[in-house]
Design an enzyme around this catalytic site. Structure first.
Site, PDB file in Angstrom:
ATOM      1  N   GLY A 139       0.606  -1.403  -0.500  1.00  0.00           N
ATOM      2  CA  GLY A 139       0.121  -0.148  -0.028  1.00  0.00           C
ATOM      3  C   GLY A 139       0.764   1.152  -0.086  1.00  0.00           C
ATOM      4  N   GLN A 140       0.514   2.425   0.157  1.00  0.00           N
ATOM      5  CA  GLN A 140       0.770   3.462  -0.122  1.00  0.00           C
ATOM      6  C   GLN A 140       2.115   4.207   1.024  1.00  0.00           C
ATOM      7  OE1 GLN A 140      -1.512   7.635  -2.130  1.00  0.00           O
ATOM      8  NE2 GLN A 140      -2.956   6.666  -1.033  1.00  0.00           N
TER       9      GLN A 140
ATOM     10  N   ASP B 166      -1.534 -12.542   5.364  1.00  0.00           N
ATOM     11  CA  ASP B 166      -3.711 -12.320   5.380  1.00  0.00           C
ATOM     12  C   ASP B 166      -3.711 -11.937   6.655  1.00  0.00           C
ATOM     13  OD1 ASP B 166      -6.297 -12.047   5.121  1.00  0.00           O
ATOM     14  OD2 ASP B 166      -6.680 -14.011   4.260  1.00  0.00           O
TER      15      ASP B 166
ATOM     16  N   TYR C 191      -9.020  -2.058   4.599  1.00  0.00           N
ATOM     17  CA  TYR C 191      -9.241  -1.987   3.387  1.00  0.00           C
ATOM     18  C   TYR C 191     -10.263  -0.220   3.262  1.00  0.00           C
ATOM     19  CZ  TYR C 191     -13.682  -2.036   0.896  1.00  0.00           C
ATOM     20  OH  TYR C 191     -14.877  -2.498  -0.178  1.00  0.00           O
ATOM     21  N   THR C 192      -9.867   0.293   1.928  1.00  0.00           N
ATOM     22  CA  THR C 192      -9.496   1.838   2.108  1.00  0.00           C
ATOM     23  C   THR C 192     -10.828   2.163   0.884  1.00  0.00           C
ATOM     24  OG1 THR C 192      -7.695   1.740   0.665  1.00  0.00           O
ATOM     25  CG2 THR C 192      -7.131   2.248   2.882  1.00  0.00           C
TER      26      THR C 192
ATOM     27  N   THR D 253      -7.614   6.905  10.949  1.00  0.00           N
ATOM     28  CA  THR D 253      -8.197   7.610   9.798  1.00  0.00           C
ATOM     29  C   THR D 253      -9.175   8.811  10.652  1.00  0.00           C
ATOM     30  OG1 THR D 253      -9.914   7.927   8.013  1.00  0.00           O
ATOM     31  CG2 THR D 253     -10.357   6.040   9.298  1.00  0.00           C
TER      32      THR D 253
ATOM     33  N   TYR E 159     -16.378   2.470   6.762  1.00  0.00           N
ATOM     34  CA  TYR E 159     -15.405   2.731   6.208  1.00  0.00           C
ATOM     35  C   TYR E 159     -14.901   3.477   7.389  1.00  0.00           C
ATOM     36  CZ  TYR E 159     -10.675   4.273   6.258  1.00  0.00           C
ATOM     37  OH  TYR E 159      -9.773   4.274   5.893  1.00  0.00           O
TER      38      TYR E 159
END
Length: 300
Positions: free
Chosen positions: A12-13, A37, A62-63, A102, A126
């Site tokens: 990911g980023q 996983d 999960y984004t 987040t 989310y």
């Protein structure tokens, strides 16, 4: 001997930016979804048994905000169950955990930047799944850092700047919401903050554990952010000169998932914790280079 740091979500980023850095005294081991996983207890136990980590970084998530409205179970499996499994194994081995969260755990109604102690109230699945993950970590693991961020972007992955630049290649006029405000942050800067926290853990810094906010400044609406992205693109490529952006409201734009209108984050607690370089909080330093990287990729 090096301190072994396992980084989950290494494709990911933030994860990819973290593992590519070379830090004296740290052995950074990146694990992507194929290798580990986080929703599988057996998979994670095998990883812990194999690598015997000293510190764990969880950048797996999960984004897909809108898709989470129809894939609720999948979002919760990654963002809550995955966080819980990692926290349980870290607790069993007395291993500190750094977990990324987040700004979307807030409803955006405060009217000023959110502090860590403000009460969360997510508006979408989310945000609910990420908040559940935070709670699961706190229940079982004292030695944890939860780092909340906003609008992550990079030059290597799908993100808001890449979406804007791809659209600008095909259309002369773009529509972007102007009534949602936040603090978009460079994945590279977030990775640097994560590694500074790792250093503090290695040093044995006391009174470290808890929740922190990292935001880059200045605050921006998505429309303002898109305008900045396009300005950098126009400096680099003449083909973007005639592209314009029209501001629209959230209600005009329409999305499956409700989003907070003002989810700005206050970083003062993090600033007080560690002597971070001031440029880590300055978005423009990272954004121009990000735009150049994306343009090199999409304008081949």
């Amino acid at each position: 001997m090096s301190n072994r740091v396992l980084v989950f979500g290494a494709s990911g980023q933030v994860g990819s930016q973290t593992v590519k850095k070379s830090i004296d005294g740290l052995e950074l081991i990146g694990l992507d979804r194929r290798q580990a996983d986080v929703t599988s207890s057996d998979s994670i136990r095998l990883i812990f048994d194999k690598f015997q980590p000293d510190i764990v970084v969880n950048a797996a998530a999960y984004t897909a905000v809108d898709q989470a409205e129809v894939e609720k179970e999948t979002a919760y499996a990654s963002n809550n169950q995955g966080a819980s499994l990692l926290a349980e194994l870290c607790a069993a081995g007395e291993v500190p955990l750094i977990h990324l969260s987040t700004d979307y755990i807030f409803d955006g109604l405060k009217g000023e930047p959110y502090r860590e102690e403000d009460t969360p109230k997510p508006l979408n699945n989310y945000g609910l799944s990420k908040l559940a993950g935070e709670a699961s970590i706190r229940e079982v693991l004292d030695q944890h850092i939860i780092l909340r961020t906003s609008g992550i972007f990079s030059g290597t992955h799908d993100c808001f700047p890449r979406t804007i630049l791809r659209a600008a290649k095909d259309y002369r006029e773009l529509r972007v919401v102007d009534d949602q405000f936040g603090n978009p942050a460079s994945a590279d800067a977030v990775a640097r903050v994560v590694l500074e926290i790792v250093r503090l853990i290695v040093k044995g810094t006391t009174d470290l554990w808890g929740t922190y906010h990292f935001a880059q400044y200045p605050d921006r609406s998505w429309y303002q952010f898109a305008t900045e992205i396009l300005c950098y693109a126009k400096k680099d490529r003449l083909e973007f000169e005639e592209v314009s952006i029209t501001p629209v409201s959230t209600s005009q734009f329409g999305s499956k998932a409700a989003r907070p209108l003002d989810s700005r984050l206050d970083s003062r607690k993090l600033m007080a914790l560690m002597p971070l370089r001031t440029d880590l909080f300055e978005r423009e330093i990272y954004l121009e280079e990000t735009v150049k990287k994306i343009l090199r990729d999409i304008c081949k």
